[in-house]
Design a protein around this motif. Structure first.
Motif, PDB file in Angstrom:
ATOM      1  N   SER A 161       0.831  -1.208   0.000  1.00 58.89           N
ATOM      2  CA  SER A 161       0.000   0.000   0.000  1.00 58.89           C
ATOM      3  C   SER A 161       0.865   1.257   0.000  1.00 58.89           C
ATOM      4  O   SER A 161       0.499   2.268  -0.612  1.00 58.89           O
ATOM      5  N   SER A 164       1.948   1.904  -3.501  1.00 55.52           N
ATOM      6  CA  SER A 164       0.862   2.481  -4.296  1.00 55.52           C
ATOM      7  C   SER A 164       0.750   3.979  -4.074  1.00 55.52           C
ATOM      8  O   SER A 164       0.495   4.748  -5.006  1.00 55.52           O
ATOM      9  N   PRO A 170      -1.783   3.844 -10.759  1.00 52.37           N
ATOM     10  CA  PRO A 170      -1.889   2.409 -11.019  1.00 52.37           C
ATOM     11  C   PRO A 170      -1.388   2.003 -12.389  1.00 52.37           C
ATOM     12  O   PRO A 170      -1.096   0.835 -12.615  1.00 52.37           O
ATOM     13  N   ASP A 365      -3.587  -3.291  -8.079  1.00 53.25           N
ATOM     14  CA  ASP A 365      -3.286  -1.860  -8.124  1.00 53.25           C
ATOM     15  C   ASP A 365      -4.124  -1.142  -9.170  1.00 53.25           C
ATOM     16  O   ASP A 365      -4.485   0.015  -8.994  1.00 53.25           O
ATOM     17  N   ARG A 370      -7.484   3.298  -3.815  1.00 49.98           N
ATOM     18  CA  ARG A 370      -6.503   3.395  -2.740  1.00 49.98           C
ATOM     19  C   ARG A 370      -7.127   3.194  -1.367  1.00 49.98           C
ATOM     20  O   ARG A 370      -6.510   2.628  -0.470  1.00 49.98           O
ATOM     21  N   ARG A 373      -7.092  -0.666  -0.806  1.00 49.50           N
ATOM     22  CA  ARG A 373      -6.026  -1.533  -1.314  1.00 49.50           C
ATOM     23  C   ARG A 373      -5.402  -2.416  -0.255  1.00 49.50           C
ATOM     24  O   ARG A 373      -5.095  -3.581  -0.521  1.00 49.50           O
TER      25      ARG A 373
END
Length: 451
Positions: A161, A164, A170, A365, A370, A373
């Motif tokens: 995470s 990300s 993504p 992703d 988000r 995730r």
């Protein structure tokens, strides 16, 4: 029940772009073009090292937990079946509770969940140790194994995470590289962890592996939680109510990938118990960690190569190809009865695991916002743990009854069943065309903010 996504997709096309395509069409925030592609470019991401190093230290104990549990309970009870059952309950409890921990981390922040979690896990593991060395009945060890598994900190999903957030796109060319890097990091721990755990259990004391696991979990978790700058922001609902957060498992793609990860868990669990039984049969138990390390080394090696290649095939195609290879590689294991063969065949099987895991995490992703995730990642890691739990139970019973060769049939059976289901659900791995809501698919909506 509708199978369309409850989340607005973050603007991904029907297949996540290949590494090469993304390089040509995107310019990720944070100066991706200036950093360049590949692992060196990834590690130049601002703030990356601040969470990469503590994250590696914090996830090391996870690689020691199952094998340490198997060796201690086997020593205490004399039964691989009981040892497998204890490890199975540990894994099942982890699989069931991990997504809830991920959901809480998404909502309240990683630090708020991690600090009390690592302390509680250490206490639960030490309770298993005390009971085992004091001669408690096997059923007591099974009961206490469950909270030890339920409190396992989910460091890997938390690190993913943070990547990300750090890459913030993504479709970034570096997203697949980050997934591969994390796979390599995971497998490096599974090269080192079982060797350390086995050495401690066989050379120091059968309980030493779990004691070390508890101590490292506490220390590593605190160090990781201290990295506040890279922590993803909490995503609380406006009213603070739990009902405002839809589970990531409602995404059909997450469900399909979880099936694939159940099969991966069957390989991990079947290998752990069957290799332990095999080395006992040849009266060389100290080789158990080495042979399992060879399997993990194959995974780590293929992960390193996979993340460095610019793939032109779509992620779904790569995932299915890797899974077919994994199933085929597991086929000859049950017929191998020599140390020479079992020094090579696990390596070959390991080569196909990283492409499966890396591709699946890259797809998460692209498909999951988000705000969910960490939970999505924990559903996948939880599926591995649950598959491993089933596998260690079945492999343990088979090894007790018919020897290690029977236990090695578990990885093949698990991957073959998962492959059949995955092929049947393959349409769920690609968002439906714009405006469509095909059965089993995820409807593609215009890109909007998911934060």
């Amino acid at each position: 029940m509708s199978t369309s996504s409850p989340y607005p997709l973050p603007g991904s096309p029907s297949e996540a772009p290949s590494h090469a395509t993304a390089q040509a069409t995107t310019g990720a925030p944070g100066g991706e073009e200036a950093r360049g592609p590949g692992y060196l470019g990834l590690l130049r991401t601002p703030g990356a090292w601040a969470f990469v190093l503590p994250g590696f230290a914090a996830r090391q104990p996870f690689a020691m937990l199952t094998i340490s549990m198997v060796l201690l309970v086997r020593h205490a009870t004399g039964s691989y079946g009981m040892a497998g059952a204890a490890a199975a309950l540990t894994g099942a409890a982890s699989a069931l509770c991990a997504p809830q921990g991920g959901r809480l981390a998404d909502r309240y922040g990683q630090r708020a969940v991690l600090l009390p979690g690592v302390a509680l896990h250490a206490l639960c593991v030490l309770a298993v140790v005390v009971l085992a060395v004091s001669g408690a009945p096997g059923w007591v060890l099974l009961v206490t194994a469950m909270p030890a598994g339920a409190t396992v900190p989910q460091i890997g999903p938390m690190v993913r995470s943070r990547w990300s957030v750090a890459l913030d796109d993504p479709a970034s060319a570096l997203m697949q590289t980050a997934a591969a890097f994390e796979s390599v990091t995971d497998e490096l721990t599974f090269v080192v962890g079982p060797v350390i755990a086995t050495a401690l259990c066989t050379s120091v004391h059968p309980a030493a592996g779990l004691v070390a696991e508890a101590a490292l979990t506490l220390l590593g978790g605190v160090l990781f939680a201290a990295q506040r700058r890279s922590e993803p922001p909490a995503h609380r609902s406006p009213t603070g109510g739990a009902g405002q957060h839809t589970s990531a498992l409602s995404l059909s793609a997450v469900r399909a990938l979880a099936i694939a990860f159940l099969g991966v868990g069957a390989v991990f669990g079947g290998m752990q118990v069957s290799l332990a039984a095999f080395t006992q049969e040849i009266d060389r138990p100290g080789l158990n960690g080495v042979l399992y390390g060879v399997f993990a080394a194959g995974n780590m090696l293929s992960g390193a190569v996979y993340g460095a290649v610019s793939w032109r095939h779509a992620p779904r195609t790569r995932l299915l190809a890797a899974y077919v290879g994994l199933t085929a590689a597991c086929a000859p294991l049950w017929a191998a009865h020599s140390l020479a063969l079992l020094s090579v065949l696990p390596l070959i099987a390991g080569l196909f695991i990283a492409p499966t895991i890396v591709t699946a995490y890259s797809m998460v992703d692209a498909l999951v916002p988000r705000s969910a995730r960490t939970e999505a990642f924990t559903w996948l890691t939880g599926a591995v743990a649950f598959g491993q739990a089933i596998a260690v139970t079945v492999a343990g019973l088979l090894a007790d009854a018919r020897g290690s060769a029977a236990g090695f049939a578990v990885p093949l059976t698990g991957t073959a069943l998962a492959l059949a289901v995955l092929v049947g659900l393959r349409d769920h791995l690609t968002p439906a065309p714009a405006g469509a809501q095909a059965a089993g698919g995820i409807d593609h909506r215009p890109p909007v903010s998911v934060d």
